[in-house]
Design a protein around this motif. Structure first.
Motif, short mmCIF file in Angstrom:
data_model
loop_
_atom_site.label_atom_id
_atom_site.label_comp_id
_atom_site.label_asym_id
_atom_site.label_seq_id
_atom_site.Cartn_x
_atom_site.Cartn_y
_atom_site.Cartn_z
N VAL A 188 0.84 -1.21 0.00
CA VAL A 188 0.00 0.00 0.00
C VAL A 188 0.87 1.25 0.00
O VAL A 188 0.60 2.23 -0.72
CB VAL A 188 -0.95 -0.01 1.22
N GLN A 189 1.93 1.25 0.79
CA GLN A 189 2.82 2.40 0.83
C GLN A 189 3.49 2.62 -0.53
O GLN A 189 3.68 3.77 -0.96
CB GLN A 189 3.87 2.20 1.92
N ALA A 190 3.85 1.52 -1.19
CA ALA A 190 4.45 1.65 -2.52
C ALA A 190 3.45 2.24 -3.51
O ALA A 190 3.82 3.08 -4.35
CB ALA A 190 4.95 0.28 -3.00
N LEU A 191 2.21 1.81 -3.43
CA LEU A 191 1.18 2.38 -4.30
C LEU A 191 1.03 3.88 -4.06
O LEU A 191 0.96 4.68 -5.00
CB LEU A 191 -0.16 1.68 -4.07
N ASP A 192 0.95 4.27 -2.78
CA ASP A 192 0.78 5.67 -2.45
C ASP A 192 1.95 6.52 -2.94
O ASP A 192 1.78 7.69 -3.30
CB ASP A 192 0.64 5.84 -0.92
N ALA A 193 3.14 5.90 -2.98
CA ALA A 193 4.33 6.62 -3.43
C ALA A 193 4.51 6.58 -4.94
O ALA A 193 5.47 7.16 -5.46
CB ALA A 193 5.57 6.05 -2.73
N GLY A 194 3.63 5.90 -5.63
CA GLY A 194 3.76 5.78 -7.08
C GLY A 194 4.77 4.75 -7.51
O GLY A 194 5.14 4.70 -8.70
N ASP A 195 5.23 3.93 -6.59
CA ASP A 195 6.19 2.87 -6.91
C ASP A 195 5.40 1.61 -7.29
O ASP A 195 5.27 0.68 -6.50
CB ASP A 195 7.10 2.61 -5.71
N PHE A 196 4.88 1.60 -8.49
CA PHE A 196 4.01 0.50 -8.90
C PHE A 196 4.75 -0.83 -9.05
O PHE A 196 4.24 -1.87 -8.63
CB PHE A 196 3.27 0.86 -10.19
N PRO A 197 5.98 -0.85 -9.62
CA PRO A 197 6.72 -2.12 -9.64
C PRO A 197 6.96 -2.67 -8.24
O PRO A 197 6.88 -3.87 -8.00
CB PRO A 197 8.03 -1.76 -10.34
N GLY A 198 7.27 -1.78 -7.27
CA GLY A 198 7.47 -2.23 -5.90
C GLY A 198 6.22 -2.81 -5.30
O GLY A 198 6.25 -3.81 -4.57
N ALA A 199 5.06 -2.18 -5.59
CA ALA A 199 3.78 -2.69 -5.09
C ALA A 199 3.47 -4.05 -5.69
O ALA A 199 3.01 -4.96 -4.99
CB ALA A 199 2.66 -1.70 -5.41
N VAL A 200 3.71 -4.19 -6.99
CA VAL A 200 3.48 -5.47 -7.66
C VAL A 200 4.30 -6.57 -6.99
O VAL A 200 3.80 -7.66 -6.70
CB VAL A 200 3.82 -5.37 -9.16
N GLN A 201 5.58 -6.30 -6.73
CA GLN A 201 6.44 -7.31 -6.13
C GLN A 201 5.99 -7.65 -4.72
O GLN A 201 6.02 -8.82 -4.31
CB GLN A 201 7.89 -6.81 -6.11
N ALA A 202 5.55 -6.63 -3.96
CA ALA A 202 5.10 -6.88 -2.58
C ALA A 202 3.87 -7.78 -2.57
O ALA A 202 3.78 -8.71 -1.75
CB ALA A 202 4.80 -5.55 -1.89
N GLU A 215 -7.06 -10.12 -0.61
CA GLU A 215 -6.57 -8.74 -0.60
C GLU A 215 -5.36 -8.58 -1.51
O GLU A 215 -5.24 -7.59 -2.25
CB GLU A 215 -6.22 -8.33 0.83
N ALA A 216 -4.48 -9.56 -1.49
CA ALA A 216 -3.28 -9.48 -2.32
C ALA A 216 -3.63 -9.62 -3.81
O ALA A 216 -3.03 -8.95 -4.65
CB ALA A 216 -2.28 -10.55 -1.90
N LYS A 217 -4.58 -10.50 -4.12
CA LYS A 217 -4.96 -10.67 -5.53
C LYS A 217 -5.56 -9.38 -6.09
O LYS A 217 -5.24 -8.95 -7.20
CB LYS A 217 -5.94 -11.83 -5.68
N LEU A 218 -6.45 -8.76 -5.31
CA LEU A 218 -7.05 -7.50 -5.75
C LEU A 218 -6.00 -6.41 -5.85
O LEU A 218 -5.95 -5.66 -6.84
CB LEU A 218 -8.15 -7.09 -4.78
N GLY A 219 -5.14 -6.32 -4.86
CA GLY A 219 -4.10 -5.30 -4.89
C GLY A 219 -3.15 -5.47 -6.06
O GLY A 219 -2.74 -4.49 -6.69
N LEU A 220 -2.78 -6.73 -6.36
CA LEU A 220 -1.89 -6.99 -7.49
C LEU A 220 -2.52 -6.56 -8.80
O LEU A 220 -1.87 -5.92 -9.64
CB LEU A 220 -1.53 -8.48 -7.54
#
Length: 316
Positions: A188-202, A215-220
């Motif tokens: 979530v923090q990566a998404l908020d920061a615009g770090d989309f590759p980081g969010a995908v990996q998390a 939650e992870a499937k939806l977030g991914l």
């Protein structure tokens, strides 16, 4: 039960029986053939495991294949009946469930025109059983005939089931508990920061440990969408799609932009139309992207249900 008479009459029946006997002998030689837990009577099968889970197992017992999809309402009526009967028949047949959305090649190889569709594989030979949500009495009659053919023509006596193995199997199948809060919070923090590759990996890190984490499937799905649209020039992408209606990549880009902008029905309609107008790899790209966007919106959304029905009409 169309196909059973043909199966019994084929010239290769004796050869198939001999192969089945050889397969059983080889299984026994390798120490296999032991009793299986009840959970092994109903299995999910994909293209990678088809030979092992269906063809090889059909040398021990008939394998009934249930072709289904999440959006198919008749499938939701039929599948629970087949699963219950698989346990009731206690090893006299195995039920293999194949999701047609995720296994298009198998669907094409079996010539599936509509679902639910039920086939069987006996000693490596495939035959159609029935299509649609048939009454239970008819299903039982069909299964009895199938089992009789397997026994009389190929010597298939079924597989042994160990009822006492159920508790251990259920415990082994339970997902690892986890703690995933830290990983999800990092995503979530990566998404908020615009770090989309980081969010995908998390999110992928969570799913590698707990594949069913909703939650992870939806977030991914959301993170991958944002990563795709982040590098697009919206005006140019829309112009490309208008100028090149046959360019699947151009249509995918605008569908992503539509969904990210809240135009859900427009995104779905564009991709359904792309599936309708294309073939081969391009059609598969459009279909898979549509399934990805379904994940972003959520399966409970009525717009997803409507788009799934439209996709089904195009595909089948």
């Amino acid at each position: 039960m169309s196909g059973v008479v043909d199966l019994a009459a084929v010239k290769a029946a004796n050869e198939a029986k001999a192969k089945a006997e050889q397969a059983r002998a080889e299984t026994a030689r390798q120490g296999g053939g032991a009793a299986v837990p009840p959970s092994a009577l109903v299995i999910d099968v994909d293209e990678a495991g088809f030979e092992r889970d269906v063809l090889q197992r059909s040398a021990e017992a008939p394998v009934v294949i249930d072709f289904w999809a999440e959006w198919c309402e008749p499938c939701k009526q039929l599948s629970p009946v087949l699963e219950r009967l698989a346990h009731e028949y206690n090893g006299r047949f195995v039920l293999a469930k194949i999701d047609v959305d995720a296994n298009q090649t198998l669907m094409q190889q079996f010539g599936i025109q509509g679902i639910p569709a039920v086939f069987a594989v006996v000693a490596g030979q495939a035959l159609p059983l029935f299509q649609g949500a048939a009454p239970e009495a008819q299903i039982r009659q069909t299964l009895d005939q199938l089992i009789q053919v397997g026994e009389e023509r190929f010597g298939l006596t079924g597989i042994a089931v160990d009822g006492e193995a159920a508790p251990q199997q259920a415990e082994a199948a339970a997902p690892p508990p986890g703690p995933y809060d830290a990983l999800l919070e990092a995503a979530v923090q990566a998404l908020d920061a615009g770090d989309f590759p980081g969010a995908v990996q998390a999110y992928r890190n969570v799913l590698s440990e707990d594949p069913g984490n909703t939650e992870a499937k939806l977030g991914l799905a959301q993170a991958e969408l944002l990563r795709r649209v982040g590098g697009l020039d919206p005006q140019r992408a829309r112009q490309d799609a208008a100028d090149k209606p046959a360019d699947v990549e151009a249509q995918l880009a605008v569908a992503d932009l539509d969904l990210a902008g809240g135009h859900v029905e427009d995104a779905f309609a564009r991709l359904v139309d792309a599936v309708r107008r294309t073939a081969g790899d391009d059609r598969e790209k459009a279909r898979l992207r549509l399934l990805d966007l379904f994940e972003v919106v959520g399966s409970d959304d009525p717009r997803v249900a409507s788009a799934r029905a439209a996709l089904a009409r195009v595909l089948f």
